[in-house]
Design a protein around this motif. Structure first.
Motif, PDB file in Angstrom:
ATOM      1  N   SER A 156      48.856  35.887  37.132  1.00  0.00           N
ATOM      2  CA  SER A 156      48.017  34.990  36.691  1.00  0.00           C
ATOM      3  C   SER A 156      46.465  35.062  36.993  1.00  0.00           C
ATOM      4  O   SER A 156      46.265  35.495  38.411  1.00  0.00           O
ATOM      5  N   GLY A 157      45.667  34.484  36.272  1.00  0.00           N
ATOM      6  CA  GLY A 157      44.376  34.242  36.723  1.00  0.00           C
ATOM      7  C   GLY A 157      43.606  35.429  36.495  1.00  0.00           C
ATOM      8  O   GLY A 157      42.416  35.692  36.548  1.00  0.00           O
ATOM      9  N   ILE A 158      44.056  36.762  35.772  1.00  0.00           N
ATOM     10  CA  ILE A 158      43.421  37.916  35.308  1.00  0.00           C
ATOM     11  C   ILE A 158      43.585  38.136  33.705  1.00  0.00           C
ATOM     12  O   ILE A 158      44.740  38.142  33.590  1.00  0.00           O
ATOM     13  N   PHE A 159      42.525  38.365  33.305  1.00  0.00           N
ATOM     14  CA  PHE A 159      42.731  38.691  31.715  1.00  0.00           C
ATOM     15  C   PHE A 159      41.659  39.781  31.379  1.00  0.00           C
ATOM     16  O   PHE A 159      40.536  39.406  31.844  1.00  0.00           O
ATOM     17  N   ASN A 160      42.031  40.768  30.925  1.00  0.00           N
ATOM     18  CA  ASN A 160      41.427  41.899  30.439  1.00  0.00           C
ATOM     19  C   ASN A 160      40.546  42.431  31.898  1.00  0.00           C
ATOM     20  O   ASN A 160      39.333  42.903  31.618  1.00  0.00           O
ATOM     21  N   GLY A 161      41.205  42.406  32.742  1.00  0.00           N
ATOM     22  CA  GLY A 161      40.548  42.900  33.990  1.00  0.00           C
ATOM     23  C   GLY A 161      39.680  42.033  34.927  1.00  0.00           C
ATOM     24  O   GLY A 161      39.436  42.218  35.975  1.00  0.00           O
ATOM     25  N   HIS A 162      39.298  40.705  34.224  1.00  0.00           N
ATOM     26  CA  HIS A 162      38.447  39.808  34.772  1.00  0.00           C
ATOM     27  C   HIS A 162      39.037  38.814  35.321  1.00  0.00           C
ATOM     28  O   HIS A 162      40.089  38.154  34.725  1.00  0.00           O
ATOM     29  N   ALA A 163      38.679  38.017  36.333  1.00  0.00           N
ATOM     30  CA  ALA A 163      39.059  36.722  36.854  1.00  0.00           C
ATOM     31  C   ALA A 163      38.881  35.706  35.699  1.00  0.00           C
ATOM     32  O   ALA A 163      37.772  35.630  35.076  1.00  0.00           O
TER      33      ALA A 163
END
Lengths: 328, 328, 328, 328
Positions: free
Chosen positions: C66-73
């Motif tokens: 969790s906490g990462i979406f599309n490689g970004h925080a």
């Protein structure tokens, strides 16, 4: 226990009938030029005087011993102290054996094993809110927002123009009343509040229930919204700044300020001390007995609490405002 | 931000549509034999199924990766993880341009600069309450108190026997409703809660407003007590154990438990996602436009939230219970 | 207890021989594109392999749930978990009766009433430092500073070129050694650290002593400075940027970074587990008895701990860096 | 920032040349009868007077404004305030342009944007340690342990009998020296300290580096143990109470007290203010210039700091002692 906040942090001390009450305020922006008249004005709003308020009038003259240099905040903690002066302590010795209904006498006696200072409510006294008002007044000077509060209801009275006459009658009956206060913060920005447990409304909730006599808190419309449908309760976005047509959510979405006015409604219970005689269990005689609360008290503490709630909310906002800046 | 408590401390992570949600639970008494069936039962109470609840059913099967040895708590943090399985993510891409009324889409987009995981509400999803339920279930096993909750009102319906029929009608209109839940803790002891800002009601207030959709909290009688006189509202002590005849103060005096039932009433707003089409500002076209919220949702999330509130309160109590033991 | 930091906050869980260890990382700047290869490289630096390190090699493959979406925080907590795989648990049952010298067996047994997971050191295992390395690796990516570390001394050896030969000899004797590691942070800025108790060196001190086997910490010259005069020890300012000719103060003045290299020296005690037989009190037979520590262990844990210390310091800096931004 | 501890919590305020310094002490056991003579005696130990100490002598008369009733702690925060009296402020105006080597002038000026109170070191002054001594003196009265400290080394002198003569010579040269202090806590119990980041040594480390001029901390043998083999360094258990033959670990195993004497060694740097002229960069003229530090100062602050370190450690222990009781 007696501290609140992280980046803007207050630490409170004092008891009603000891030498002084005070507060240490940590995290004031270095360089802030504090307008002390504003602090004095806010303290004056809390002081009694109006119909329905106590005859114990403290001057609330404060001393600032540290954290200010050449009129500006230094970045070190500001310590502000208020001496207790108008203290009459003889009234309170009987509280040890017969705890007053509505007060903290009984729980304090158990929790602190009888060592608490029971005079005038000790640390549970509303007097402890004076330093909170002072700290909040400084907090407001750090923030770009606009704060206000108003009485919504006092006892069964909802027309504030009738208030003096109404409270006179209540006092004559030896009674007290509570009421509802609304605090409003305008010129808000989007993004104040940290999910999950440092949400704006969560911290406001904690702070509001920290104020003596508060027994209910609503953000926006609150409980009366139970009868509304989702399509009525949802606040519709009007433009790119996030302004909404209605404000049922009271300016908070997902625990974060949404740019609309922050609206908090607070229920303050009727003053526990009343003129009328009451019954309570007597721990010495081991039976219920009639008694009268001595001392001086407010018929409607709610009349003085507005500035306390407003400034307490400013303390929450100052902390979360600094917090939000850390991640920019 | 995502931690709550001091001696009993939870740390929450996860987002609705990522791999997993979970919780780290620190401060469980070493040696506690945890009844995992109770945890599963509490999670089942939160899961949808009844009329008015979402068709997204997650099994909520959890994995405990640490903190338990031979069936007992070791004193190390317990980590409990729930995989997200029943995830349909295609529904959510439009949220970036047209924030849903009542949801956190808009504020999240500003606060997290567009990097938030917007699918299914992301971290703002009610799904995050599942680990809170699990942690609270363990907290209850540490405590000698008795917990329960009940629905008081759903929309305009106050007779819970009529609820299924009522909610069917609400759903048919493409609408949603909120409501009021009461949580009660019995077999309380005197002395839980630390003045000034770690008061029992202050921490409960913080915790309740941390739960998504909560917009009002009352301790005891609450707002309706505004019309009462002090002599009516004051709870009279009946005996040396602190039992009172009435319980307008909801079991809390001066922020400390007084031995009577703890009574908390919580307003949960109408579910923001509704079937009906709504309007909202479109950040792309720069005008207000009609749209329909996709995805699966609850007509009355309030129907599932009771166990969340109950267990969240257990987390508060576990922390303050340990706290009070430190000074014995 | 298992959390560190305020604005950049980690929460650690896990025990050596349970299913997994992991960490929840809260406060990563939303939008940060994390280079996971750097995280893997840092973890590799901690893994054994060199002469003097344990044959228990874990792959340390981590999962980010969790906490990462599309490689970004996303701004939500990042949860990173490492499964325990290369676990041999049969070696540890005897520890309950005969606590190993230098280990936490004895204190854990008392403190956790015998319920602790004693296998492989349980929560006291150096294995718990792997998630700290991972979190610190992310912290370094948030910061504009340059981090490095080097071995200064291992046992009585101060020439690191001789190290392999030296450690081989130590191992052949069934012995272990400790040593001294220096961590250096360059490209520092002025102003990191919050007096009084959140001073940069105070938080580094707390963090360093949190790492297993650390028994001494110096900022700058340290203990050997006892023989110096003030005129020798004082670092003289060379220019307006605060650069000093010498750096006896290790880059910290009054608890605040002064822009010069941050220099921290850490003493790591000799590995407690040794090949040689030792004596210890046997709680069953109630007498001192000879025994041999089973399991696999490092001759010189100090050889692997450098990256742990470096990254742990990065965690401290990330927290205080965000903190300093709040008051800008 | 200016608070330390959780269950026993201090909040410090004040600056060297403002009206007062003080401390709020929260979490003192209700009912504790405080021996104020002990507090005064400890403060006297910190006051100058011996050879090598400053001629600025403050009486350190304190006022206690709250938290005490009939001689006993009430359970509310104790506020203790010390007025600054022997203040000569004219000496310090030049510090704004020419930061003194070894002092915090330069960093404070940057961090607090020039608004800091620079007189007498402001908040960075060693004067701030007086309230810490007072709070620690109360902490010691809550604890069943025995505290002591001794000078190990002052400058190059290790024979404390020669100290007066040695320091006279140092002072005559216009020089200053630092040194090493050992604090010892006897009659310890097993189990104080909370892994992972609230370890006993971690919190001691944080606290020690919070004290001005501390630049090194060892638990037990410390850095000199680098040359020892594991079989030498390991402390062997002698009996069921956990007593060990040697005490290289300084009474701490895995961050938890092991019942043996707690031994902490602290390096205190040479006093930064010296009589001799020094050079430093002048921010006004933009070049390095010779100058002399005015004001009154200690030749060897290390001679007065022992009681500060001892009492600061008592504060750490009081907090963790209460903490450990919560899980019993």
């Amino acid at each position: 226990m007696n501290s609140f906040g992280t980046l803007f942090k207050i630490t409170l001390y004092g008891e009603s009938h000891q030498d002084a009450i005070g507060i240490v305020i940590d995290g004031v922006t270095p360089g802030l030029k504090i307008n002390w008249d504003k602090v004095r004005n806010d303290l004056a709003l809390r002081r009694p005087g109006a119909v329905g308020t106590t005859p114990r009038v403290e001057k609330d003259e404060f001393e600032v011993t540290s954290g200010i240099f050449n009129g500006h905040a230094t970045g070190s903690p500001i310590h502000l102290m208020i001496r207790n002066e108008n203290v009459i302590s003889k009234d309170y010795t009987h509280l040890r054996k017969q705890p007053r209904p509505g007060h903290a006498d009984y729980v304090a006696s158990i929790k602190y094993k009888g060592f608490q200072d029971y005079r005038g409510g000790g640390r549970f006294s509303g007097r402890l809110t004076a330093p909170i008002v002072a700290a909040g007044s400084i907090a407001k000077q750090m923030l770009p927002f606009k704060f206000s509060h108003q009485l919504i209801q006092v006892g069964s009275e909802t027309n504030m123009d009738n208030l003096d006459a109404y409270l006179k009658k209540v006092a004559e009956q030896g009674e007290s009343v509570g009421g509802i206060v609304e605090v409003r913060v305008s010129d808000m920005i989007v993004g104040i509040g940290e999910p999950m447990f440092e949400k704006l409304d969560a911290k406001i909730g904690q702070m509001m229930f920290s104020i003596p006599a508060v027994k209910g808190v609503e953000i926006g419309t609150g409980f009366s919204g139970a009868t509304k449908f989702g399509s009525e309760f949802n606040d519709v976005y009007e433009d790119a700044t996030g302004k909404t047509l209605t404000n049922h959510s009271g300016g908070v979405s997902g625990g974060i300020s949404n740019g609309n006015d922050l609206v908090i409604k607070v229920f303050v219970k009727p003053t526990s001390s009343i003129g009328k005689s009451q019954t309570s269990f007597n721990l010495e005689t081991q039976k219920k007995e009639t008694f009268e609360v001595g001392g001086r008290h407010d018929t409607a503490i709610v009349r003085r609490v507005g500035i306390v709630l407003e400034n307490a909310i400013a303390i929450v906002l100052a902390d979360l405002y600094l917090w939000s800046k850390a991640y920019l």
